[in-house]
Design a protein around this motif. Structure first.
Motif, PDB file in Angstrom:
ATOM      1  N   LEU A 245      74.018  12.764  25.468  1.00  0.00           N
ATOM      2  CA  LEU A 245      73.839  13.115  24.095  1.00  0.00           C
ATOM      3  C   LEU A 245      72.504  13.426  23.590  1.00  0.00           C
ATOM      4  CD1 LEU A 245      75.433  13.133  21.426  1.00  0.00           C
ATOM      5  CD2 LEU A 245      74.940  10.591  21.310  1.00  0.00           C
ATOM      6  N   ILE A 246      71.529  13.060  24.231  1.00  0.00           N
ATOM      7  CA  ILE A 246      70.125  13.017  23.930  1.00  0.00           C
ATOM      8  C   ILE A 246      69.657  14.385  24.183  1.00  0.00           C
ATOM      9  CG2 ILE A 246      67.844  12.454  24.038  1.00  0.00           C
ATOM     10  CD1 ILE A 246      68.787   9.556  24.278  1.00  0.00           C
ATOM     11  N   ALA A 247      70.241  14.840  25.333  1.00  0.00           N
ATOM     12  CA  ALA A 247      69.893  16.186  25.908  1.00  0.00           C
ATOM     13  C   ALA A 247      70.316  17.195  24.735  1.00  0.00           C
ATOM     14  CB  ALA A 247      70.404  16.545  27.222  1.00  0.00           C
ATOM     15  N   PHE A 248      71.433  16.992  24.003  1.00  0.00           N
ATOM     16  CA  PHE A 248      71.744  17.737  22.982  1.00  0.00           C
ATOM     17  C   PHE A 248      72.441  18.960  23.543  1.00  0.00           C
ATOM     18  CE2 PHE A 248      72.058  19.691  18.740  1.00  0.00           C
ATOM     19  CZ  PHE A 248      72.654  18.604  18.127  1.00  0.00           C
ATOM     20  N   GLN A 249      73.061  19.106  24.569  1.00  0.00           N
ATOM     21  CA  GLN A 249      73.558  20.390  25.216  1.00  0.00           C
ATOM     22  C   GLN A 249      74.910  20.650  24.697  1.00  0.00           C
ATOM     23  OE1 GLN A 249      73.438  20.299  29.233  1.00  0.00           O
ATOM     24  NE2 GLN A 249      71.069  20.352  29.463  1.00  0.00           N
ATOM     25  N   ASP A 250      75.707  19.668  24.290  1.00  0.00           N
ATOM     26  CA  ASP A 250      77.178  19.701  24.122  1.00  0.00           C
ATOM     27  C   ASP A 250      77.416  18.485  23.267  1.00  0.00           C
ATOM     28  OD1 ASP A 250      79.737  20.237  23.283  1.00  0.00           O
ATOM     29  OD2 ASP A 250      80.356  20.726  25.438  1.00  0.00           O
ATOM     30  N   PRO A 251      76.773  18.304  22.198  1.00  0.00           N
ATOM     31  CA  PRO A 251      76.919  16.882  21.289  1.00  0.00           C
ATOM     32  C   PRO A 251      78.342  16.683  21.067  1.00  0.00           C
ATOM     33  CG  PRO A 251      75.982  18.811  19.904  1.00  0.00           C
ATOM     34  CD  PRO A 251      76.117  19.267  21.184  1.00  0.00           C
ATOM     35  N   MET A 252      79.370  17.534  20.586  1.00  0.00           N
ATOM     36  CA  MET A 252      80.655  17.122  20.382  1.00  0.00           C
ATOM     37  C   MET A 252      81.342  16.538  21.580  1.00  0.00           C
ATOM     38  SD  MET A 252      80.781  17.409  17.037  1.00  0.00           S
ATOM     39  CE  MET A 252      82.499  17.195  17.286  1.00  0.00           C
ATOM     40  N   THR A 253      81.214  17.053  22.789  1.00  0.00           N
ATOM     41  CA  THR A 253      81.579  16.650  23.736  1.00  0.00           C
ATOM     42  C   THR A 253      81.090  15.317  24.147  1.00  0.00           C
ATOM     43  OG1 THR A 253      82.435  18.802  24.850  1.00  0.00           O
ATOM     44  CG2 THR A 253      82.418  16.983  26.371  1.00  0.00           C
ATOM     45  N   ASN A 254      79.649  15.122  24.072  1.00  0.00           N
ATOM     46  CA  ASN A 254      79.083  13.749  24.314  1.00  0.00           C
ATOM     47  C   ASN A 254      79.401  12.814  23.510  1.00  0.00           C
ATOM     48  OD1 ASN A 254      77.743  15.158  26.532  1.00  0.00           O
ATOM     49  ND2 ASN A 254      76.103  15.961  25.284  1.00  0.00           N
ATOM     50  N   TRP A 255      79.679  13.056  22.310  1.00  0.00           N
ATOM     51  CA  TRP A 255      79.901  12.108  21.217  1.00  0.00           C
ATOM     52  C   TRP A 255      81.510  11.594  21.747  1.00  0.00           C
ATOM     53  CZ3 TRP A 255      77.728   8.797  18.528  1.00  0.00           C
ATOM     54  CH2 TRP A 255      76.682   9.232  17.917  1.00  0.00           C
ATOM     55  N   GLY A 256      82.277  12.419  22.096  1.00  0.00           N
ATOM     56  CA  GLY A 256      83.652  12.175  22.545  1.00  0.00           C
ATOM     57  C   GLY A 256      83.716  11.265  23.805  1.00  0.00           C
ATOM     58  N   HIS A 257      82.757  11.346  24.787  1.00  0.00           N
ATOM     59  CA  HIS A 257      82.612  10.583  25.945  1.00  0.00           C
ATOM     60  C   HIS A 257      82.435   9.228  25.665  1.00  0.00           C
ATOM     61  CE1 HIS A 257      81.851  14.140  28.737  1.00  0.00           C
ATOM     62  NE2 HIS A 257      83.206  13.990  28.578  1.00  0.00           N
ATOM     63  N   LEU A 258      81.511   8.936  24.411  1.00  0.00           N
ATOM     64  CA  LEU A 258      81.332   7.422  24.052  1.00  0.00           C
ATOM     65  C   LEU A 258      82.142   7.074  23.373  1.00  0.00           C
ATOM     66  CD1 LEU A 258      77.553   8.179  22.781  1.00  0.00           C
ATOM     67  CD2 LEU A 258      78.280   7.100  24.886  1.00  0.00           C
ATOM     68  N   ILE A 259      82.922   8.018  22.353  1.00  0.00           N
ATOM     69  CA  ILE A 259      84.080   7.369  21.798  1.00  0.00           C
ATOM     70  C   ILE A 259      85.325   6.995  22.928  1.00  0.00           C
ATOM     71  CG2 ILE A 259      85.833   8.025  20.102  1.00  0.00           C
ATOM     72  CD1 ILE A 259      83.728   9.957  18.716  1.00  0.00           C
ATOM     73  N   ALA A 260      85.562   7.411  23.631  1.00  0.00           N
ATOM     74  CA  ALA A 260      86.428   7.308  24.676  1.00  0.00           C
ATOM     75  C   ALA A 260      85.934   5.957  25.392  1.00  0.00           C
ATOM     76  CB  ALA A 260      86.703   8.398  25.837  1.00  0.00           C
ATOM     77  N   LEU A 261      84.884   5.907  25.744  1.00  0.00           N
ATOM     78  CA  LEU A 261      84.378   4.557  26.427  1.00  0.00           C
ATOM     79  C   LEU A 261      84.614   3.365  25.577  1.00  0.00           C
ATOM     80  CD1 LEU A 261      82.900   3.449  29.061  1.00  0.00           C
ATOM     81  CD2 LEU A 261      80.600   3.748  27.490  1.00  0.00           C
TER      82      LEU A 261
END
Length: 284
Positions: A245-261
């Motif tokens: 998420l900090i790398a900010f390459q695909d923030p929406m997908t990265n937020w989705g991973h954290l939400i899924a976790l």
């Protein structure tokens, strides 16, 4: 002529009670004879009987069975890391489907594969028109192919989870992470486009794969692990997702991973209850 025993043998065969002998004399009881003989040790009677000794020829006692070690212990039961048709039918069938689609994606025409990925994308435009179809179709592809880290995590996590709570419940955990995390990331995109904060092209953002379901599976499985394994797994997974998420390459997908976790962690009360009802043990 009838033979009669005399001497010590006759004395041994004589009755030990006070019964009279043939000549009319009575036999003195043994304790009385012992009293008349000086120096004869008397037998000591124990208040409790001594324990009977084991037979000399008795074999060694069987060793007590060792306590069974809970899964996962790869060094002891490595075969349980992989799905099987009878032990984990849901994971086994799902892996077979993903293997077929991955081989197709690798060998088919790239233009055809890109079209199929677009048709299976869970972007806002597809979710508005055919939400059920794209939510299922998007979970039939592995972003990055079979060499993706999520492919290996899918096999290990879903296998372990299904062994503990059953195939139907493991499917519910996977779908909950896949569907809810998708909606949690795509609905804000649609609202942002509606209010003019994002361009209309964001409605067609390419989004497919199994990563949300895998992240939810990791979070859910952690609730069934011992604390010494639970917290390192969660820390490592959350740290990796935060780094992406900090790398900010695909923030929406990265937020989705954290939400899924987080969805997986929130399922701990359910998966522990399911594990207890299915196998009598709430932790691995």
């Amino acid at each position: 002529m009838e033979r009669t025993a005399t001497g010590p043998a006759a004395a041994a065969s004589a009755p030990l009670s006070g019964a009279p002998l043939p000549d009319g004399t009575a036999v003195v009881p043994v304790p009385a004879i012992a009293d008349l003989l000086d120096g004869m040790p008397r037998q000591r009677h124990a208040t409790t009987p001594a324990p009977a000794s084991e037979p000399a020829l008795a074999g060694p006692r069987p060793a007590a069975p060792l306590p069974s070690l809970p899964f996962p212990f790869p060094l002891l039961r490595p075969w349980r890391l992989l799905p099987t048709p009878t032990g984990t039918p849901f994971t086994f069938a799902y892996v077979a489907v993903l293997a077929v689609t991955s081989v197709f994606a690798a060998l088919a025409d790239p233009a055809l594969v890109h079209t199929l990925h677009q048709d299976s994308s869970t972007d806002v435009a597809h979710l508005v028109r055919t939400p059920g179809l794209v939510l299922l179709a998007s979970a039939l592809w592995i972003a990055g192919g079979v060499l993706s880290p999520y492919a290996l995590a899918f096999v290990l996590v879903l296998t372990a989870l299904e062994r503990r709570i059953g195939g139907a419940r493991a499917a519910c955990v996977f779908l909950a992470g896949h569907v809810l995390a998708t909606l949690a990331t795509e609905v804000p995109v649609g609202l942002a486009v509606l209010f003019g904060h994002l361009p209309a092209t964001s409605l067609h953002r390419l989004d497919y794969g199994i990563s949300f379901g895998v992240a939810a599976g990791i979070g859910s499985l952690a609730g069934l692990l011992r604390p010494w394994l639970r917290w390192p797994l969660l820390t490592l997974t959350a740290g990796t997702l935060l780094d992406d998420l900090i790398a900010f390459q695909d923030p929406m997908t990265n937020w989705g991973h954290l939400i899924a976790l987080t969805i997986g962690v929130a399922s701990w009360p359910f998966v522990r209850r399911w594990a207890q009802s299915a196998q009598g043990c709430g932790e691995l």
